[in-house]
Design an enzyme around this catalytic site. Structure first.
Site, PDB file in Angstrom:
ATOM      1  N   LYS A  22       0.787  -1.160   0.017  1.00 25.72           N
ATOM      2  CA  LYS A  22       0.072  -0.034   0.011  1.00 25.72           C
ATOM      3  C   LYS A  22       0.966   1.228  -0.173  1.00 25.72           C
ATOM      4  CE  LYS A  22      -2.044   1.779   4.017  1.00 25.72           C
ATOM      5  NZ  LYS A  22      -1.683   3.333   4.292  1.00 25.72           N
ATOM      6  N   ASN A  23       1.875   1.199   1.053  1.00 24.05           N
ATOM      7  CA  ASN A  23       2.538   2.434   0.884  1.00 24.05           C
ATOM      8  C   ASN A  23       3.442   2.856   0.034  1.00 24.05           C
ATOM      9  OD1 ASN A  23       0.896   3.298   3.230  1.00 24.05           O
ATOM     10  ND2 ASN A  23       2.539   2.417   4.770  1.00 24.05           N
ATOM     11  N   ARG A  92      -3.899   9.816   3.427  1.00 22.57           N
ATOM     12  CA  ARG A  92      -3.021  10.562   3.573  1.00 22.57           C
ATOM     13  C   ARG A  92      -2.068  10.795   2.531  1.00 22.57           C
ATOM     14  NH1 ARG A  92      -1.526  13.821   7.520  1.00 22.57           N
ATOM     15  NH2 ARG A  92       0.565  14.230   7.698  1.00 22.57           N
ATOM     16  N   CYS A 116      -5.258   8.213   8.694  1.00 17.07           N
ATOM     17  CA  CYS A 116      -5.991   7.466  10.080  1.00 17.07           C
ATOM     18  C   CYS A 116      -5.692   8.655  11.263  1.00 17.07           C
ATOM     19  CB  CYS A 116      -5.010   6.288  10.312  1.00 17.07           C
ATOM     20  SG  CYS A 116      -5.510   4.927   9.506  1.00 17.07           S
ATOM     21  N   ARG A 121      -0.311  14.923  12.736  1.00 16.05           N
ATOM     22  CA  ARG A 121       0.556  14.331  11.593  1.00 16.05           C
ATOM     23  C   ARG A 121       0.759  15.661  10.722  1.00 16.05           C
ATOM     24  NH1 ARG A 121      -1.901   8.802   9.266  1.00 16.05           N
ATOM     25  NH2 ARG A 121       0.005   8.840   8.293  1.00 16.05           N
ATOM     26  N   PRO A 122       1.672  16.620  11.175  1.00 15.44           N
ATOM     27  CA  PRO A 122       1.874  17.880  10.474  1.00 15.44           C
ATOM     28  C   PRO A 122       2.805  17.267   9.167  1.00 15.44           C
ATOM     29  CG  PRO A 122       3.429  17.415  12.273  1.00 15.44           C
ATOM     30  CD  PRO A 122       2.493  16.508  12.367  1.00 15.44           C
ATOM     31  N   ILE A 123       2.599  18.375   8.544  1.00 13.33           N
ATOM     32  CA  ILE A 123       3.578  18.240   7.057  1.00 13.33           C
ATOM     33  C   ILE A 123       4.616  19.410   6.684  1.00 13.33           C
ATOM     34  CG2 ILE A 123       1.826  16.798   5.782  1.00 13.33           C
ATOM     35  CD1 ILE A 123       1.068  19.279   4.384  1.00 13.33           C
ATOM     36  N   ASP A 304       3.311   0.350  12.209  1.00 14.11           N
ATOM     37  CA  ASP A 304       2.241  -0.277  11.473  1.00 14.11           C
ATOM     38  C   ASP A 304       1.806  -1.803  12.067  1.00 14.11           C
ATOM     39  OD1 ASP A 304       2.159   2.165  10.173  1.00 14.11           O
ATOM     40  OD2 ASP A 304       2.927   1.471   8.363  1.00 14.11           O
ATOM     41  N   ILE A 326       6.562   6.596  17.443  1.00 15.75           N
ATOM     42  CA  ILE A 326       6.193   7.334  16.151  1.00 15.75           C
ATOM     43  C   ILE A 326       5.185   8.264  16.210  1.00 15.75           C
ATOM     44  CG2 ILE A 326       6.097   7.086  13.419  1.00 15.75           C
ATOM     45  CD1 ILE A 326       8.778   5.809  14.542  1.00 15.75           C
ATOM     46  N   ARG A 396      -9.195  -0.139   3.509  1.00 16.56           N
ATOM     47  CA  ARG A 396      -8.341   0.917   3.028  1.00 16.56           C
ATOM     48  C   ARG A 396      -7.013   0.370   2.706  1.00 16.56           C
ATOM     49  NH1 ARG A 396      -7.489   5.259   6.561  1.00 16.56           N
ATOM     50  NH2 ARG A 396      -5.536   5.242   5.251  1.00 16.56           N
TER      51      ARG A 396
HETATM   52  N1  EPU Z   1       6.092  14.032  10.958  1.00 14.69           N
HETATM   53  C1  EPU Z   1       6.157  15.662  11.288  1.00 14.69           C
HETATM   54  N2  EPU Z   1       6.365  16.504  10.374  1.00 14.69           N
HETATM   55  C2  EPU Z   1       6.257  15.922   9.178  1.00 14.69           C
HETATM   56  C3  EPU Z   1       6.289  14.822   8.580  1.00 14.69           C
HETATM   57  C4  EPU Z   1       6.164  13.952   9.845  1.00 14.69           C
HETATM   58  O1  EPU Z   1       6.598  15.862  12.666  1.00 14.69           O
HETATM   59  O2  EPU Z   1       6.494  17.057   8.090  1.00 14.69           O
HETATM   60  C5  EPU Z   1       6.119  13.120  12.185  1.00 14.69           C
HETATM   61  C6  EPU Z   1       4.704  12.831  12.120  1.00 14.69           C
HETATM   62  O3  EPU Z   1       3.910  13.389  12.941  1.00 14.69           O
HETATM   63  C7  EPU Z   1       4.698  11.298  12.842  1.00 14.69           C
HETATM   64  C8  EPU Z   1       6.350  10.825  12.351  1.00 14.69           C
HETATM   65  O4  EPU Z   1       6.836  12.195  11.916  1.00 14.69           O
HETATM   66  O5  EPU Z   1       4.691  11.354  13.980  1.00 14.69           O
HETATM   67  C9  EPU Z   1       6.010   9.852  11.311  1.00 14.69           C
HETATM   68  O6  EPU Z   1       5.747  10.344  10.251  1.00 14.69           O
HETATM   69  P1  EPU Z   1       5.980   9.805   8.551  1.00 14.69           P
HETATM   70  O7  EPU Z   1       5.908  11.231   7.749  1.00 14.69           O
HETATM   71  O8  EPU Z   1       7.127   8.976   8.606  1.00 14.69           O
HETATM   72  O9  EPU Z   1       4.765   9.020   8.177  1.00 14.69           O
HETATM   73  P2  EPU Z   1       3.901   9.229   7.000  1.00 14.69           P
HETATM   74  O10 EPU Z   1       4.543   9.497   5.738  1.00 14.69           O
HETATM   75  O11 EPU Z   1       2.698  10.035   7.414  1.00 14.69           O
HETATM   76  C10 EPU Z   1       3.986   6.579   6.377  1.00 14.69           C
HETATM   77  C11 EPU Z   1       2.910   5.526   6.238  1.00 14.69           C
HETATM   78  C12 EPU Z   1       2.357   5.203   7.677  1.00 14.69           C
HETATM   79  C13 EPU Z   1       3.347   4.731   8.326  1.00 14.69           C
HETATM   80  C14 EPU Z   1       4.441   5.886   8.592  1.00 14.69           C
HETATM   81  C15 EPU Z   1       5.684   5.283   9.308  1.00 14.69           C
HETATM   82  C16 EPU Z   1       2.045   6.272   4.130  1.00 14.69           C
HETATM   83  C17 EPU Z   1       0.900   6.713   3.180  1.00 14.69           C
HETATM   84  N3  EPU Z   1       1.819   6.119   5.250  1.00 14.69           N
HETATM   85  O12 EPU Z   1       3.338   7.627   6.929  1.00 14.69           O
HETATM   86  O13 EPU Z   1       1.402   4.396   7.073  1.00 14.69           O
HETATM   87  O14 EPU Z   1       3.089   4.516   9.480  1.00 14.69           O
HETATM   88  O15 EPU Z   1       4.991   6.243   7.147  1.00 14.69           O
HETATM   89  O16 EPU Z   1       6.273   4.106   8.703  1.00 14.69           O
HETATM   90  O17 EPU Z   1       2.889   6.059   3.453  1.00 14.69           O
HETATM   91  C18 EPU Z   1      -0.435   2.520   7.598  1.00 14.69           C
HETATM   92  O18 EPU Z   1      -0.137   2.204   6.707  1.00 14.69           O
HETATM   93  O19 EPU Z   1      -1.209   2.242   8.459  1.00 14.69           O
HETATM   94  C19 EPU Z   1       0.336   4.093   8.024  1.00 14.69           C
HETATM   95  C20 EPU Z   1      -0.146   4.733   9.018  1.00 14.69           C
END
Ligand code: EPU
Length: 417
Positions: A22-23, A92, A116, A121-123, A304, A326, A396
């Site tokens: 998925k990811n 997401r 989720c 989950r800031p960007i 995950d 995380i 999903r």
């Molecule tokens: N974070 C920040 N700022 C940012 C980005 C992230 O503070 O700009 C923080 C997040 O708040 C979180 C941590 O960093 O606490 C990890 O976030 P990350 O960006 O690594 O995760 P993500 O890209 O939002 C992806 C997967 C998630 C998986 C994580 C960690 C996708 C679409 N989602 O999320 O998958 O948990 O990496 O491996 O690829 C799932 O499949 O159930 C899922 C949640």
């Protein structure tokens, strides 16, 4: 609303074939629009998250031909218009259109992504990366306008090794002039898969899978054929199921190296595993020992899989601990496990599980995708029937879960409530 109804106590045996990750797929689909020609992606999982991304492509006037697990994406007539919240907040990964559209057209307008509800989950890291490449980011309500006259390679250090930020910056940098370096990049296999896809289209990316990624900008991306890697989280979930109630359960079409942290914990606990080149065979055994896990970025124990793993820990003797590092709110499955008979206490970031406990079927709710995965596993060993509401979350991310589990002997149905 959909619900999964599972009658527990059955033994799982036979083979489960794992689908595409998925990811990985959810990044590859937006990345595909960066090509100037048609691209083909195969082994795309049939889950609602990939369906929604295809809806966004359709909205952008991108032609998508889907034949079961293959997608042919032709973005020659793409209209780069605002992606509204009604589409972006369904998942997401809609945020990958930021990097892809910015990288190709130097402009993107999109509302905040969904995903989720597992904490804030800031960007900010994605946006800081775009700015470092020369883009201007403005926002109005929850809509971001990101544009650049020119994108120029830069050295970017990520405060956290974020999967999303690493991929998004890679997408934006692929066509930027000069060289971009991402330090403290995330190392997840999905990042390597996306970098390989971009390289197959003509990008020049080295170092994906390590903490330093170097991208030499190119001006043109061409057609390619690419395969999504197997889903290590789907695989891990079914391997855990096998440890709970499997008899020669084969989890097939996987890359065992991607699951090392899980497999070594299972061995520490006393699970009977045969690890092949592209499969794992697992048998349930009595008297598992309690263990401690701490979620970490790859290659550490995947967050995950933390939630599904908790169901198995209810069977272990003595105390187990689970530390989530995380996400700030990824214990929403715990009250439901307790409702089913588990003995779990949460103290800040740590859940302490006392076992073994007998689980009883009842009505529970999937608050998020992996909480849903956890409850499916708990229901497989619970006495009686468990009804998991809000099963949309599960669909999903787990491809054909009802069919895959039914084929190996589970009693599971999906109902509309
Ligand atoms: N974070 C920040 N700022 C940012 C980005 C992230 O503070 O700009 C923080 C997040 O708040 C979180 C941590 O960093 O606490 C990890 O976030 P990350 O960006 O690594 O995760 P993500 O890209 O939002 C992806 C997967 C998630 C998986 C994580 C960690 C996708 C679409 N989602 O999320 O998958 O948990 O990496 O491996 O690829 C799932 O499949 O159930 C899922 C949640």
């Amino acid at each position: 609303m959909k619900a999964l109804e599972i009658c527990g106590g059955k033994t799982l045996s036979g083979t489960i074939r794992i689908g595409g990750a998925k990811n990985s797929a959810v990044a590859l689909i937006p990345a595909a629009i960066m090509s100037d020609d048609k691209v083909t992606i195969c082994n795309v999982p049939e889950i609602t998250d990939t369906d929604v991304l295809c809806e966004i492509l359709d909205y952008l006037n991108v032609q998508v031909n889907r034949a079961s697990e293959s997608l042919v994406i032709d973005s020659s007539k793409l209209e780069n218009k605002k992606i509204p919240a009604t589409l972006s907040n369904k998942l997401r990964a809609s945020y990958y259109f930021m990097g892809a559209l910015l990288g190709k057209y130097k402009k993107v307008e999109i509302s905040f992504p969904g995903g989720c509800p597992i904490g804030k989950r800031p960007i900010n890291l994605h946006l800081k990366g775009f700015e470092a490449l020369g883009a201007k980011v403005t926002s109005k309500g929850d809509t971001y306008m990101i544009s650049a006259k020119e994108l120029k390679g830069a050295n970017i250090y990520l405060d956290m090794a974020s999967v999303g930020a690493t991929i998004n910056i890679m997408l934006a940098a692929v066509k930027a002039s000069g060289i971009t370096t991402i330090d403290n990049a995330a190392k997840e296999p999905e990042i390597v898969n996306v970098a390989t896809f971009l390289n197959n289209m003509g990008a020049k990316i080295v170092g994906a899978g390590t903490s330093t990624i170097r991208i030499q900008g190119v001006s043109h991306l061409h057609n390619c054929f690419h395969e999504v890697i197997p889903d290590r989280i789907e695989a891990g979930t079914y391997i855990i199921a096998g440890a709970m109630c499997g008899n020669h359960l084969k989890v097939d079409n996987i890359i065992p190296e991607h699951l090392e942290a899980l497999l070594s914990k299972l061995q520490e606990m006393g699970v009977d595993l045969e690890i092949g080149q592209d499969y794992v065979i697992v048998n349930h055994r009595e008297n598992y020992r309690g263990v401690s896990i701490k979620t970490l970025t790859y290659p550490g124990f995947a967050t995950d899989l933390q939630q599904p793993f908790c169901s198995l820990l209810t069977m272990c003797h003595g105390k187990s601990t689970v530390e989530e590092t995380i996400y700030e709110n990824r214990f929403m499955h715990i009250p439901y496990l307790n409702q089913m008979g588990a003995k779990i206490k949460i103290s800040k970031k740590v859940a302490v599980i006392q076992g073994p406990t007998k689980l009883l079927g009842t009505e529970v709710e999937a608050t998020d995708l992996r909480a849903g995965g956890c409850l499916v596993l708990a229901a497989l060993i619970a006495e009686g029937t468990t009804r998991i509401k809000n099963a949309e979350h599960i669909l999903r991310g787990y491809e054909q879960i009802v069919e895959k589990l039914t084929n190996v002997g589970a009693k599971i149905e999906i109902t509309e409530i």
